[in-house]
Design a protein around this motif. Sequence first.
Motif, PDB file in Angstrom:
ATOM      1  N   PRO A  17       0.842  -1.201   0.000  1.00 17.12           N
ATOM      2  CA  PRO A  17       0.000   0.000   0.000  1.00 17.12           C
ATOM      3  C   PRO A  17       0.879   1.254   0.000  1.00 17.12           C
ATOM      4  N   GLN A  18       0.398   2.318  -0.615  1.00 16.13           N
ATOM      5  CA  GLN A  18       1.196   3.533  -0.785  1.00 16.13           C
ATOM      6  C   GLN A  18       1.695   4.114   0.536  1.00 16.13           C
ATOM      7  N   THR A  19       0.853   4.149   1.570  1.00 14.60           N
ATOM      8  CA  THR A  19       1.287   4.733   2.842  1.00 14.60           C
ATOM      9  C   THR A  19       2.368   3.892   3.518  1.00 14.60           C
ATOM     10  N   ILE A  20       2.272   2.578   3.392  1.00 16.90           N
ATOM     11  CA  ILE A  20       3.306   1.701   3.957  1.00 16.90           C
ATOM     12  C   ILE A  20       4.616   1.922   3.206  1.00 16.90           C
ATOM     13  N   LEU A  21       4.532   1.995   1.893  1.00 17.16           N
ATOM     14  CA  LEU A  21       5.718   2.248   1.077  1.00 17.16           C
ATOM     15  C   LEU A  21       6.359   3.579   1.450  1.00 17.16           C
ATOM     16  N   GLU A  22       5.554   4.597   1.682  1.00 22.19           N
ATOM     17  CA  GLU A  22       6.074   5.904   2.083  1.00 22.19           C
ATOM     18  C   GLU A  22       6.844   5.798   3.407  1.00 22.19           C
ATOM     19  N   GLY A  23       6.298   5.077   4.372  1.00 25.71           N
ATOM     20  CA  GLY A  23       6.986   4.891   5.648  1.00 25.71           C
ATOM     21  C   GLY A  23       8.287   4.122   5.501  1.00 25.71           C
ATOM     22  N   LEU A  24       8.273   3.074   4.677  1.00 27.83           N
ATOM     23  CA  LEU A  24       9.490   2.287   4.456  1.00 27.83           C
ATOM     24  C   LEU A  24      10.545   3.100   3.702  1.00 27.83           C
ATOM     25  N   ARG A  25      10.119   3.931   2.779  1.00 31.78           N
ATOM     26  CA  ARG A  25      11.080   4.799   2.070  1.00 31.78           C
ATOM     27  C   ARG A  25      11.724   5.790   3.035  1.00 31.78           C
ATOM     28  N   PHE A  26      10.944   6.297   3.986  1.00 32.44           N
ATOM     29  CA  PHE A  26      11.521   7.162   5.010  1.00 32.44           C
ATOM     30  C   PHE A  26      12.654   6.426   5.723  1.00 32.44           C
ATOM     31  N   LEU A  27      12.408   5.188   6.116  1.00 35.63           N
ATOM     32  CA  LEU A  27      13.427   4.404   6.818  1.00 35.63           C
ATOM     33  C   LEU A  27      14.650   4.173   5.935  1.00 35.63           C
ATOM     34  N   ALA A  28      14.430   3.873   4.661  1.00 30.07           N
ATOM     35  CA  ALA A  28      15.529   3.570   3.748  1.00 30.07           C
ATOM     36  C   ALA A  28      16.372   4.802   3.416  1.00 30.07           C
ATOM     37  N   GLU A  29      15.772   5.977   3.453  1.00 33.55           N
ATOM     38  CA  GLU A  29      16.448   7.197   2.988  1.00 33.55           C
ATOM     39  C   GLU A  29      16.935   8.095   4.123  1.00 33.55           C
ATOM     40  N   THR A  30      16.772   7.679   5.357  1.00 29.74           N
ATOM     41  CA  THR A  30      17.105   8.516   6.514  1.00 29.74           C
ATOM     42  C   THR A  30      18.309   7.947   7.254  1.00 29.74           C
ATOM     43  N   ASP A  31      19.157   8.830   7.764  1.00 32.59           N
ATOM     44  CA  ASP A  31      20.267   8.420   8.622  1.00 32.59           C
ATOM     45  C   ASP A  31      19.680   8.107  10.003  1.00 32.59           C
ATOM     46  N   LEU A  32      19.347   6.849  10.224  1.00 35.16           N
ATOM     47  CA  LEU A  32      18.640   6.445  11.434  1.00 35.16           C
ATOM     48  C   LEU A  32      19.494   6.548  12.686  1.00 35.16           C
ATOM     49  N   VAL A  33      20.803   6.465  12.531  1.00 34.43           N
ATOM     50  CA  VAL A  33      21.703   6.605  13.677  1.00 34.43           C
ATOM     51  C   VAL A  33      21.673   8.038  14.197  1.00 34.43           C
ATOM     52  N   ALA A  34      21.494   9.001  13.294  1.00 32.14           N
ATOM     53  CA  ALA A  34      21.512  10.414  13.681  1.00 32.14           C
ATOM     54  C   ALA A  34      20.191  10.896  14.278  1.00 32.14           C
ATOM     55  N   LEU A  35      19.113  10.134  14.117  1.00 30.80           N
ATOM     56  CA  LEU A  35      17.822  10.566  14.656  1.00 30.80           C
ATOM     57  C   LEU A  35      17.852  10.580  16.178  1.00 30.80           C
ATOM     58  N   PRO A  36      17.333  11.629  16.793  1.00 27.99           N
ATOM     59  CA  PRO A  36      17.267  11.641  18.259  1.00 27.99           C
ATOM     60  C   PRO A  36      16.155  10.731  18.757  1.00 27.99           C
ATOM     61  N   GLU A  37      16.305  10.245  19.983  1.00 28.50           N
ATOM     62  CA  GLU A  37      15.235   9.443  20.592  1.00 28.50           C
ATOM     63  C   GLU A  37      13.975  10.284  20.696  1.00 28.50           C
ATOM     64  N   GLY A  38      12.844   9.595  20.675  1.00 30.81           N
ATOM     65  CA  GLY A  38      11.568  10.277  20.782  1.00 30.81           C
ATOM     66  C   GLY A  38      10.924  10.488  19.427  1.00 30.81           C
ATOM     67  N   ARG A  39       9.988  11.418  19.376  1.00 28.61           N
ATOM     68  CA  ARG A  39       9.198  11.667  18.159  1.00 28.61           C
ATOM     69  C   ARG A  39       9.991  12.484  17.148  1.00 28.61           C
ATOM     70  N   ASN A  40       9.967  12.016  15.901  1.00 31.05           N
ATOM     71  CA  ASN A  40      10.587  12.704  14.776  1.00 31.05           C
ATOM     72  C   ASN A  40       9.516  12.890  13.706  1.00 31.05           C
ATOM     73  N   GLU A  41       9.322  14.131  13.278  1.00 33.17           N
ATOM     74  CA  GLU A  41       8.260  14.462  12.333  1.00 33.17           C
ATOM     75  C   GLU A  41       8.563  13.943  10.929  1.00 33.17           C
ATOM     76  N   ILE A  42       7.543  13.420  10.278  1.00 39.92           N
ATOM     77  CA  ILE A  42       7.583  13.077   8.854  1.00 39.92           C
ATOM     78  C   ILE A  42       6.519  13.909   8.146  1.00 39.92           C
ATOM     79  N   ASP A  43       5.270  13.790   8.589  1.00 40.75           N
ATOM     80  CA  ASP A  43       4.150  14.547   8.010  1.00 40.75           C
ATOM     81  C   ASP A  43       3.106  14.795   9.103  1.00 40.75           C
TER      82      ASP A  43
END
Length: 158
Positions: A17-43
């Motif tokens: 589904p498009q929304t699931i793909l959008e979430g997975l693309r966020f994960l694939a394209e983001t430096d996950l090590v650099a993200l701070p703990e807690g809530r991080n905005e996407i949309d």
Amino acid sequence: MIYGRLDNLSEVASTLPQTILEGLRFLAETDLVALPEGRNEIDGDRMFAMVQDYEPKPKDEARPEAHKRYIDIQYVAKGTELIGTTALSKAPNVVEDLLEQNDVYFLDGLKEESMLAMSEGTYAVFYPWDVHRPGCSAGEASQVRKIVVKIAMEPAKA
């Protein structure tokens, strides 16, 4: 529920589904090590990521949960854990209801729970009808970095 590896995203993208793909693309394209703990905005409240760093605990200390307003994509960026899962119809007892405050309720009395092995690079998508018990120890001590992408359920179109 959907279970997979992020490194296979290009092979499965057309089936998601498009929304699931959008979430997975966020994960694939983001430096996950650099993200701070807690809530991080996407949309805004439509889609956001919760970053968690923790040590998994024994299964009997982890609480089975479900949500009503959000789909979870649970992605393990570092470490190893197990996640129990079963159908909502197989989890008859609500023991704590925090739906209004945090879109979560906790259950017990699970029947037919399956355990998913979550290692670095794996994800599991849990819909509101999927009970899940995240954060279970896989046996050995492991520090986990998990990113949970929360996707708002869209109202059904007439």
